[in-house]
Write a protein that holds these residues in place. Structure first.
Motif, PDB file in Angstrom:
ATOM      1  N   UNK A   1      55.722  20.578  31.448  1.00  0.00           N
ATOM      2  CA  UNK A   1      56.834  21.035  32.275  1.00  0.00           C
ATOM      3  C   UNK A   1      56.749  20.516  33.705  1.00  0.00           C
ATOM      4  N   UNK A   2      55.675  19.834  34.056  1.00  0.00           N
ATOM      5  CA  UNK A   2      55.549  19.274  35.389  1.00  0.00           C
ATOM      6  C   UNK A   2      55.153  20.279  36.452  1.00  0.00           C
ATOM      7  N   UNK A   3      54.623  21.397  36.035  1.00  0.00           N
ATOM      8  CA  UNK A   3      54.203  22.423  36.996  1.00  0.00           C
ATOM      9  C   UNK A   3      52.956  21.965  37.747  1.00  0.00           C
ATOM     10  N   UNK A   4      52.935  22.252  39.030  1.00  0.00           N
ATOM     11  CA  UNK A   4      51.763  21.955  39.848  1.00  0.00           C
ATOM     12  C   UNK A   4      50.935  23.218  40.003  1.00  0.00           C
ATOM     13  N   UNK A   5      49.653  23.059  40.254  1.00  0.00           N
ATOM     14  CA  UNK A   5      48.798  24.214  40.455  1.00  0.00           C
ATOM     15  C   UNK A   5      47.715  23.869  41.470  1.00  0.00           C
ATOM     16  N   UNK A   6      47.158  24.892  42.067  1.00  0.00           N
ATOM     17  CA  UNK A   6      46.039  24.749  42.984  1.00  0.00           C
ATOM     18  C   UNK A   6      44.796  25.190  42.228  1.00  0.00           C
ATOM     19  N   UNK A   7      43.786  24.372  42.177  1.00  0.00           N
ATOM     20  CA  UNK A   7      42.589  24.702  41.411  1.00  0.00           C
ATOM     21  C   UNK A   7      41.616  25.502  42.280  1.00  0.00           C
ATOM     22  N   UNK A   8      41.999  26.745  42.553  1.00  0.00           N
ATOM     23  CA  UNK A   8      41.170  27.630  43.367  1.00  0.00           C
ATOM     24  C   UNK A   8      39.874  27.958  42.649  1.00  0.00           C
ATOM     25  N   UNK A   9      39.892  28.036  41.339  1.00  0.00           N
ATOM     26  CA  UNK A   9      38.659  28.320  40.604  1.00  0.00           C
ATOM     27  C   UNK A   9      37.613  27.240  40.885  1.00  0.00           C
ATOM     28  N   UNK A  10      38.023  26.004  40.787  1.00  0.00           N
ATOM     29  CA  UNK A  10      37.081  24.903  41.045  1.00  0.00           C
ATOM     30  C   UNK A  10      36.638  24.892  42.501  1.00  0.00           C
ATOM     31  N   UNK A  11      37.587  25.040  43.423  1.00  0.00           N
ATOM     32  CA  UNK A  11      37.252  24.996  44.851  1.00  0.00           C
ATOM     33  C   UNK A  11      36.305  26.126  45.234  1.00  0.00           C
ATOM     34  N   UNK A  12      36.582  27.328  44.750  1.00  0.00           N
ATOM     35  CA  UNK A  12      35.732  28.466  45.112  1.00  0.00           C
ATOM     36  C   UNK A  12      34.357  28.351  44.456  1.00  0.00           C
ATOM     37  N   UNK A  13      34.307  27.876  43.218  1.00  0.00           N
ATOM     38  CA  UNK A  13      33.019  27.684  42.549  1.00  0.00           C
ATOM     39  C   UNK A  13      32.199  26.616  43.257  1.00  0.00           C
ATOM     40  N   UNK A  14      32.833  25.515  43.623  1.00  0.00           N
ATOM     41  CA  UNK A  14      32.129  24.446  44.349  1.00  0.00           C
ATOM     42  C   UNK A  14      31.602  24.966  45.689  1.00  0.00           C
ATOM     43  N   UNK A  15      32.409  25.764  46.378  1.00  0.00           N
ATOM     44  CA  UNK A  15      31.997  26.291  47.677  1.00  0.00           C
ATOM     45  C   UNK A  15      30.817  27.248  47.533  1.00  0.00           C
ATOM     46  N   UNK A  16      30.902  28.168  46.608  1.00  0.00           N
ATOM     47  CA  UNK A  16      29.818  29.141  46.402  1.00  0.00           C
ATOM     48  C   UNK A  16      28.536  28.415  45.983  1.00  0.00           C
ATOM     49  N   UNK A  17      28.651  27.412  45.132  1.00  0.00           N
ATOM     50  CA  UNK A  17      27.471  26.631  44.744  1.00  0.00           C
ATOM     51  C   UNK A  17      26.875  25.906  45.948  1.00  0.00           C
ATOM     52  N   UNK A  18      27.720  25.417  46.849  1.00  0.00           N
ATOM     53  CA  UNK A  18      27.242  24.688  48.019  1.00  0.00           C
ATOM     54  C   UNK A  18      26.514  25.601  49.012  1.00  0.00           C
ATOM     55  N   UNK A  19      27.024  26.813  49.201  1.00  0.00           N
ATOM     56  CA  UNK A  19      26.405  27.702  50.205  1.00  0.00           C
ATOM     57  C   UNK A  19      25.248  28.512  49.638  1.00  0.00           C
ATOM     58  N   UNK A  20      25.128  28.594  48.321  1.00  0.00           N
ATOM     59  CA  UNK A  20      24.025  29.305  47.699  1.00  0.00           C
ATOM     60  C   UNK A  20      24.326  30.767  47.443  1.00  0.00           C
ATOM     61  N   UNK A  21      23.585  31.328  46.497  1.00  0.00           N
ATOM     62  CA  UNK A  21      23.835  32.697  46.053  1.00  0.00           C
ATOM     63  C   UNK A  21      23.649  33.723  47.164  1.00  0.00           C
TER      64      UNK A  21
END
Length: 85
Positions: A2-22
């Motif tokens: 359908x050509x819908x766009x989305x923001x991949x907040x799951x990936x961005x937030x997971x990448x950020x949390x992994x970068x800053x540490x638990x």
């Protein structure tokens, strides 16, 4: 498709949390035993992350939002942010 766009907040937030540490990621939790809900600092940081993703997709909307370059830079660079930036 359908050509819908989305923001991949799951990936961005997971990448950020992994970068800053638990340990640093725990700073954003509403309670020590609640890894689902955000406290005020988490709302600011992940809210900015969401907005930055939106503005990457739709730069034309930038005039409707306030910039916080210091916070955006920390998120983009995978650096821990307190939300007071």
């Amino acid at each position: 498709a359908v050509g819908a766009q989305y923001l991949d907040l799951n990936r961005a937030s997971t990448d950020y949390v992994n970068a800053i540490g638990e340990d640093n990621a725990q700073y954003y939790n509403l309670a020590s035993d609640d890894r689902t809900h955000l406290n005020a600092a988490g709302e600011i940081v992940f809210g900015r992350m969401t907005l930055d993703l939106l503005l990457e997709a739709r730069a034309d909307l930038a005039e409707y939002f306030s910039s916080n370059q210091a916070l955006s830079d920390k998120i983009a660079n995978g650096e821990f942010a307190t939300g007071d930036e």
